[in-house]
Design a protein around this motif. Sequence first.
Motif, PDB file in Angstrom:
ATOM      1  N   GLY A  64     -46.223  62.044 -81.320  1.00 58.39           N
ATOM      2  CA  GLY A  64     -46.726  60.692 -81.085  1.00 58.39           C
ATOM      3  C   GLY A  64     -46.058  60.028 -79.894  1.00 58.39           C
ATOM      4  N   ALA A  65     -44.736  60.048 -79.880  1.00 61.08           N
ATOM      5  CA  ALA A  65     -43.997  59.398 -78.799  1.00 61.08           C
ATOM      6  C   ALA A  65     -44.207  60.111 -77.469  1.00 61.08           C
ATOM      7  CB  ALA A  65     -42.511  59.353 -79.144  1.00 61.08           C
ATOM      8  N   ALA A  66     -44.189  61.447 -77.489  1.00 57.74           N
ATOM      9  CA  ALA A  66     -44.334  62.200 -76.243  1.00 57.74           C
ATOM     10  C   ALA A  66     -45.722  62.030 -75.649  1.00 57.74           C
ATOM     11  CB  ALA A  66     -44.042  63.679 -76.495  1.00 57.74           C
ATOM     12  N   SER A  67     -46.740  62.045 -76.497  1.00 59.41           N
ATOM     13  CA  SER A  67     -48.106  61.904 -75.985  1.00 59.41           C
ATOM     14  C   SER A  67     -48.343  60.504 -75.438  1.00 59.41           C
ATOM     15  CB  SER A  67     -49.121  62.241 -77.076  1.00 59.41           C
ATOM     16  OG  SER A  67     -49.020  61.357 -78.178  1.00 59.41           O
ATOM     17  N   GLU A  68     -47.816  59.490 -76.119  1.00 56.65           N
ATOM     18  CA  GLU A  68     -47.977  58.115 -75.629  1.00 56.65           C
ATOM     19  C   GLU A  68     -47.259  57.938 -74.292  1.00 56.65           C
ATOM     20  OE1 GLU A  68     -47.657  53.570 -77.339  1.00 56.65           O
ATOM     21  OE2 GLU A  68     -46.191  55.048 -78.036  1.00 56.65           O
ATOM     22  N   HIS A  69     -46.069  58.483 -74.177  1.00 53.74           N
ATOM     23  CA  HIS A  69     -45.328  58.369 -72.908  1.00 53.74           C
ATOM     24  C   HIS A  69     -46.075  59.071 -71.789  1.00 53.74           C
ATOM     25  CE1 HIS A  69     -42.243  59.461 -69.910  1.00 53.74           C
ATOM     26  NE2 HIS A  69     -41.695  58.298 -70.235  1.00 53.74           N
ATOM     27  N   ALA A  70     -46.601  60.270 -72.089  1.00 58.35           N
ATOM     28  CA  ALA A  70     -47.322  61.008 -71.050  1.00 58.35           C
ATOM     29  C   ALA A  70     -48.600  60.288 -70.651  1.00 58.35           C
ATOM     30  CB  ALA A  70     -47.645  62.408 -71.546  1.00 58.35           C
ATOM     31  N   TYR A  71     -49.313  59.732 -71.620  1.00 57.34           N
ATOM     32  CA  TYR A  71     -50.532  58.988 -71.300  1.00 57.34           C
ATOM     33  C   TYR A  71     -50.199  57.766 -70.434  1.00 57.34           C
ATOM     34  CZ  TYR A  71     -54.547  55.930 -71.773  1.00 57.34           C
ATOM     35  OH  TYR A  71     -55.604  55.085 -71.505  1.00 57.34           O
ATOM     36  N   THR A  72     -49.200  57.021 -70.848  1.00 56.32           N
ATOM     37  CA  THR A  72     -48.841  55.788 -70.138  1.00 56.32           C
ATOM     38  C   THR A  72     -48.383  56.061 -68.713  1.00 56.32           C
ATOM     39  OG1 THR A  72     -48.179  54.774 -72.233  1.00 56.32           O
ATOM     40  CG2 THR A  72     -47.352  53.754 -70.219  1.00 56.32           C
ATOM     41  N   HIS A  73     -47.724  57.201 -68.494  1.00 56.49           N
ATOM     42  CA  HIS A  73     -47.151  57.507 -67.181  1.00 56.49           C
ATOM     43  C   HIS A  73     -47.982  58.520 -66.391  1.00 56.49           C
ATOM     44  CE1 HIS A  73     -43.723  55.719 -69.319  1.00 56.49           C
ATOM     45  NE2 HIS A  73     -43.307  55.356 -68.112  1.00 56.49           N
ATOM     46  N   GLY A  74     -49.203  58.785 -66.863  1.00 55.69           N
ATOM     47  CA  GLY A  74     -50.095  59.672 -66.118  1.00 55.69           C
ATOM     48  C   GLY A  74     -49.629  61.111 -66.057  1.00 55.69           C
ATOM     49  N   LYS A  75     -48.974  61.592 -67.131  1.00 54.08           N
ATOM     50  CA  LYS A  75     -48.428  62.945 -67.128  1.00 54.08           C
ATOM     51  C   LYS A  75     -49.106  63.863 -68.129  1.00 54.08           C
ATOM     52  CE  LYS A  75     -43.831  61.725 -65.402  1.00 54.08           C
ATOM     53  NZ  LYS A  75     -42.360  61.820 -65.632  1.00 54.08           N
ATOM     54  N   LEU A  76     -50.236  63.450 -68.666  1.00 51.20           N
ATOM     55  CA  LEU A  76     -50.957  64.330 -69.570  1.00 51.20           C
ATOM     56  C   LEU A  76     -51.489  65.552 -68.824  1.00 51.20           C
ATOM     57  CD1 LEU A  76     -53.071  61.897 -71.774  1.00 51.20           C
ATOM     58  CD2 LEU A  76     -51.184  63.342 -72.548  1.00 51.20           C
ATOM     59  N   SER A  77     -51.615  66.654 -69.545  1.00 54.39           N
ATOM     60  CA  SER A  77     -52.223  67.852 -68.973  1.00 54.39           C
ATOM     61  C   SER A  77     -53.582  67.499 -68.384  1.00 54.39           C
ATOM     62  CB  SER A  77     -52.370  68.903 -70.065  1.00 54.39           C
ATOM     63  OG  SER A  77     -53.049  70.032 -69.596  1.00 54.39           O
ATOM     64  N   PRO A  78     -53.945  68.063 -67.218  1.00 52.71           N
ATOM     65  CA  PRO A  78     -55.207  67.699 -66.573  1.00 52.71           C
ATOM     66  C   PRO A  78     -56.446  67.915 -67.448  1.00 52.71           C
ATOM     67  CG  PRO A  78     -53.806  68.862 -65.029  1.00 52.71           C
ATOM     68  CD  PRO A  78     -53.128  68.954 -66.363  1.00 52.71           C
ATOM     69  N   ASP A  79     -56.447  68.946 -68.292  1.00 54.81           N
ATOM     70  CA  ASP A  79     -57.634  69.165 -69.118  1.00 54.81           C
ATOM     71  C   ASP A  79     -57.801  68.057 -70.150  1.00 54.81           C
ATOM     72  OD1 ASP A  79     -55.384  70.043 -70.543  1.00 54.81           O
ATOM     73  OD2 ASP A  79     -56.463  71.684 -71.541  1.00 54.81           O
ATOM     74  N   ILE A  80     -56.697  67.530 -70.672  1.00 56.22           N
ATOM     75  CA  ILE A  80     -56.777  66.403 -71.596  1.00 56.22           C
ATOM     76  C   ILE A  80     -57.257  65.160 -70.866  1.00 56.22           C
ATOM     77  CG2 ILE A  80     -55.442  64.886 -73.099  1.00 56.22           C
ATOM     78  CD1 ILE A  80     -53.554  67.228 -73.626  1.00 56.22           C
ATOM     79  N   ALA A  81     -56.684  64.880 -69.721  1.00 52.98           N
ATOM     80  CA  ALA A  81     -57.063  63.692 -68.954  1.00 52.98           C
ATOM     81  C   ALA A  81     -58.544  63.720 -68.593  1.00 52.98           C
ATOM     82  CB  ALA A  81     -56.202  63.588 -67.698  1.00 52.98           C
ATOM     83  N   ALA A  82     -59.071  64.899 -68.267  1.00 50.60           N
ATOM     84  CA  ALA A  82     -60.487  65.007 -67.909  1.00 50.60           C
ATOM     85  C   ALA A  82     -61.381  64.651 -69.087  1.00 50.60           C
ATOM     86  CB  ALA A  82     -60.789  66.413 -67.418  1.00 50.60           C
ATOM     87  N   GLU A  83     -61.000  65.086 -70.293  1.00 55.89           N
ATOM     88  CA  GLU A  83     -61.797  64.756 -71.471  1.00 55.89           C
ATOM     89  C   GLU A  83     -61.704  63.270 -71.803  1.00 55.89           C
ATOM     90  OE1 GLU A  83     -63.910  67.180 -73.077  1.00 55.89           O
ATOM     91  OE2 GLU A  83     -63.364  67.830 -71.055  1.00 55.89           O
ATOM     92  N   GLN A  84     -60.557  62.683 -71.615  1.00 51.41           N
ATOM     93  CA  GLN A  84     -60.420  61.247 -71.842  1.00 51.41           C
ATOM     94  C   GLN A  84     -61.272  60.447 -70.865  1.00 51.41           C
ATOM     95  OE1 GLN A  84     -56.189  60.589 -71.646  1.00 51.41           O
ATOM     96  NE2 GLN A  84     -55.868  61.144 -73.797  1.00 51.41           N
ATOM     97  N   GLN A  85     -61.372  60.923 -69.639  1.00 47.91           N
ATOM     98  CA  GLN A  85     -62.221  60.239 -68.667  1.00 47.91           C
ATOM     99  C   GLN A  85     -63.685  60.284 -69.080  1.00 47.91           C
ATOM    100  OE1 GLN A  85     -61.293  62.130 -64.919  1.00 47.91           O
ATOM    101  NE2 GLN A  85     -59.211  61.306 -64.875  1.00 47.91           N
TER     102      GLN A  85
END
Length: 263
Positions: A64-85
């Motif tokens: 939970g904490a790691a994913s929130e930090h990565a999302y907030t700071h733009g550090k999520l894996s690119p495949d995850i970020a693409a699906e969120q977009q």
Amino acid sequence: MKVLWLFAHPDQRSLSGALKTEGLRALEADGHQHQVSDLYAMKWNPVVDAADYDHDPSDRLLVGAASEHAYTHGKLSPDIAAEQQKLTWADTLIVQFPLWWYGMPAILKGWFDRVFVKGFAFGLTDPATGRPRRYGDGRLTGKRAMVLTTAGARAATLGPRGVSGDLNDLLFPLQHGTLWYTGISVVPPLLIPSADRATPTAYAAAAARLRERLRTLPTTDPLAFRHQNTGDYDDNLLLHPHLPPAPTGPGAHYTSPPPPPHA
């Protein structure tokens, strides 16, 4: 509508694949926009790990904490970020899968595990009450979703008195615990039964049902799930005792019963 069609079947030649093609064609004919996430074709990785969050694997992984930090700071894996977009762009989500062992395929569960991270899909708090905003009120509020599932079982066996259990109960973890939890309104699912025995006539009927459900999707009443923060639940998130005691189980969390899944 702007539709994200989330598809989880390993064979495009399947009944599921044909229905996806039919559904996308119907959306285009009615002037809607769509994007597709075909998870098997994408070779989607369903497994959460530290690399998703640019997290040091030598440190304990608190997801939970790691994913929130990565999302907030733009550090999520690119495949995850693409699906969120894609999901951010969409106002409607179609979740299509074959019902395997009374649930969704693992690859689809892994999509939700990796994409619906804290900060993106949930994690809001009401400043006035301090209560989390979820179950009908969350980061994805305003979107709607429909589950489209094929099953080898006959329709009646997935009804209230069927041996397989009621379809809405089987889908409760997805429809209520995932989609509604994040604020997404969920319309009744579309079940295509007897999938492994489908004839050309049965397919034509199924395709017609799908086209009609997509045509009416913007105005279809959603399942009447109770909201967390509008008075039905106490501070421990238990239903208040003044509410009717029956039914119990998933049925207790509707203000009115859902329609039969094969209707």
